[in-house]
Design a protein around this motif. Structure first.
Motif, short mmCIF file in Angstrom:
data_model
loop_
_atom_site.label_atom_id
_atom_site.label_comp_id
_atom_site.label_asym_id
_atom_site.label_seq_id
_atom_site.Cartn_x
_atom_site.Cartn_y
_atom_site.Cartn_z
N MET A 1 -6.93 -7.67 -8.97
CA MET A 1 -5.89 -6.84 -8.38
C MET A 1 -6.48 -5.51 -7.94
N ARG A 2 -5.85 -4.98 -6.93
CA ARG A 2 -6.25 -3.69 -6.37
C ARG A 2 -4.98 -2.90 -6.09
N VAL A 3 -4.94 -1.66 -6.55
CA VAL A 3 -3.80 -0.79 -6.27
C VAL A 3 -4.30 0.40 -5.47
N VAL A 4 -3.59 0.69 -4.39
CA VAL A 4 -4.00 1.73 -3.45
C VAL A 4 -2.82 2.66 -3.20
N VAL A 5 -3.10 3.94 -3.09
CA VAL A 5 -2.09 4.90 -2.66
C VAL A 5 -2.55 5.49 -1.33
N VAL A 6 -1.64 5.48 -0.37
CA VAL A 6 -1.92 6.04 0.95
C VAL A 6 -1.09 7.31 1.07
N TYR A 7 -1.79 8.44 1.24
CA TYR A 7 -1.08 9.71 1.37
C TYR A 7 -1.97 10.74 2.05
N ARG A 8 -1.34 11.79 2.53
CA ARG A 8 -2.06 12.90 3.16
C ARG A 8 -2.23 14.00 2.12
N ALA A 9 -3.48 14.41 1.90
CA ALA A 9 -3.77 15.44 0.89
C ALA A 9 -3.14 16.78 1.25
N THR A 31 -7.88 3.61 -12.51
CA THR A 31 -7.71 4.51 -11.39
C THR A 31 -7.07 3.76 -10.22
N ILE A 32 -6.39 4.51 -9.39
CA ILE A 32 -5.78 3.97 -8.18
C ILE A 32 -6.61 4.48 -7.01
N GLU A 33 -6.97 3.57 -6.12
CA GLU A 33 -7.75 3.93 -4.95
C GLU A 33 -6.89 4.78 -4.02
N GLU A 34 -7.49 5.84 -3.47
CA GLU A 34 -6.80 6.73 -2.55
C GLU A 34 -7.29 6.51 -1.13
N ILE A 35 -6.35 6.44 -0.18
CA ILE A 35 -6.71 6.28 1.23
C ILE A 35 -5.96 7.32 2.04
N ASP A 36 -6.71 7.97 2.93
CA ASP A 36 -6.14 8.94 3.87
C ASP A 36 -5.74 8.18 5.13
N PRO A 37 -4.46 8.21 5.50
CA PRO A 37 -4.03 7.44 6.67
C PRO A 37 -4.61 7.96 7.99
N ASP A 38 -5.18 9.17 7.98
CA ASP A 38 -5.74 9.74 9.20
C ASP A 38 -7.22 9.42 9.38
N ALA A 59 0.16 -2.77 -4.09
CA ALA A 59 -0.60 -3.62 -5.01
C ALA A 59 -1.04 -4.86 -4.25
N LEU A 60 -2.34 -5.13 -4.31
CA LEU A 60 -2.91 -6.27 -3.60
C LEU A 60 -3.58 -7.23 -4.58
N SER A 61 -3.48 -8.52 -4.29
CA SER A 61 -4.17 -9.52 -5.10
C SER A 61 -5.65 -9.51 -4.75
N ALA A 62 -6.44 -10.27 -5.48
CA ALA A 62 -7.88 -10.34 -5.25
C ALA A 62 -8.21 -10.78 -3.82
N THR A 77 7.46 4.23 -11.39
CA THR A 77 7.01 4.62 -12.73
C THR A 77 5.59 4.09 -12.95
N ILE A 78 4.92 4.69 -13.89
CA ILE A 78 3.57 4.26 -14.23
C ILE A 78 3.59 2.82 -14.74
N SER A 79 4.59 2.45 -15.51
CA SER A 79 4.66 1.08 -16.03
C SER A 79 4.87 0.06 -14.92
N GLU A 80 5.62 0.42 -13.87
CA GLU A 80 5.80 -0.51 -12.75
C GLU A 80 4.47 -0.79 -12.07
N VAL A 81 3.67 0.23 -11.86
CA VAL A 81 2.40 0.08 -11.16
C VAL A 81 1.35 -0.53 -12.07
N SER A 82 1.36 -0.18 -13.34
CA SER A 82 0.31 -0.67 -14.26
C SER A 82 0.37 -2.18 -14.44
N PHE A 83 1.47 -2.81 -14.12
CA PHE A 83 1.58 -4.25 -14.18
C PHE A 83 0.54 -4.92 -13.27
N TYR A 84 0.13 -4.22 -12.22
CA TYR A 84 -0.76 -4.79 -11.21
C TYR A 84 -2.23 -4.43 -11.37
N VAL A 85 -2.59 -3.73 -12.44
CA VAL A 85 -4.02 -3.41 -12.64
C VAL A 85 -4.63 -4.21 -13.77
#
Length: 85
Positions: A1-9, A31-38, A59-62, A77-85
């Motif tokens: 599993m891979r969890v990514v957050v897309v946001y502008r710093a 840790t959650i991978e961070e991606i800049d949409p720009d 949240a992405l599968s393998a 919530t953290i518990s919602e996201v932690s299900f996928y790591v």
């Protein structure tokens, strides 16, 4: 599993995302991978998964299939996201 957050710093919601990432790491040890949409990579990633609202946590599968997506605020919530790591 891979969890990514897309946001502008440089945004009005960035502090909430950064706090979430810190708390997530402290509580789960992951840790959650961070991606800049720009960025070039971020732009391609957003097109691939049809992300048009920020912040978005995905949240992405393998094999890169989307398992879940949370768009905008409030953040999940953290518990919602932690299900996928």
């Amino acid at each position: 599993m891979r969890v990514v957050v897309v946001y502008r710093a440089e945004s009005d919601y960035a502090r909430r995302v950064i706090d979430f990432l810190h708390d997530f790491n402290r509580q789960t040890g992951h840790t959650i991978e961070e991606i800049d949409p720009d960025s070039a990579e971020g732009s391609d990633f957003c097109r691939t998964y049809d992300i048009v609202e920020y912040p978005t946590i995905i949240a992405l599968s393998a094999d890169s299939q989307m398992q879940n997506m949370w768009r905008g605020l409030p953040l999940p919530t953290i518990s919602e996201v932690s299900f996928y790591v």
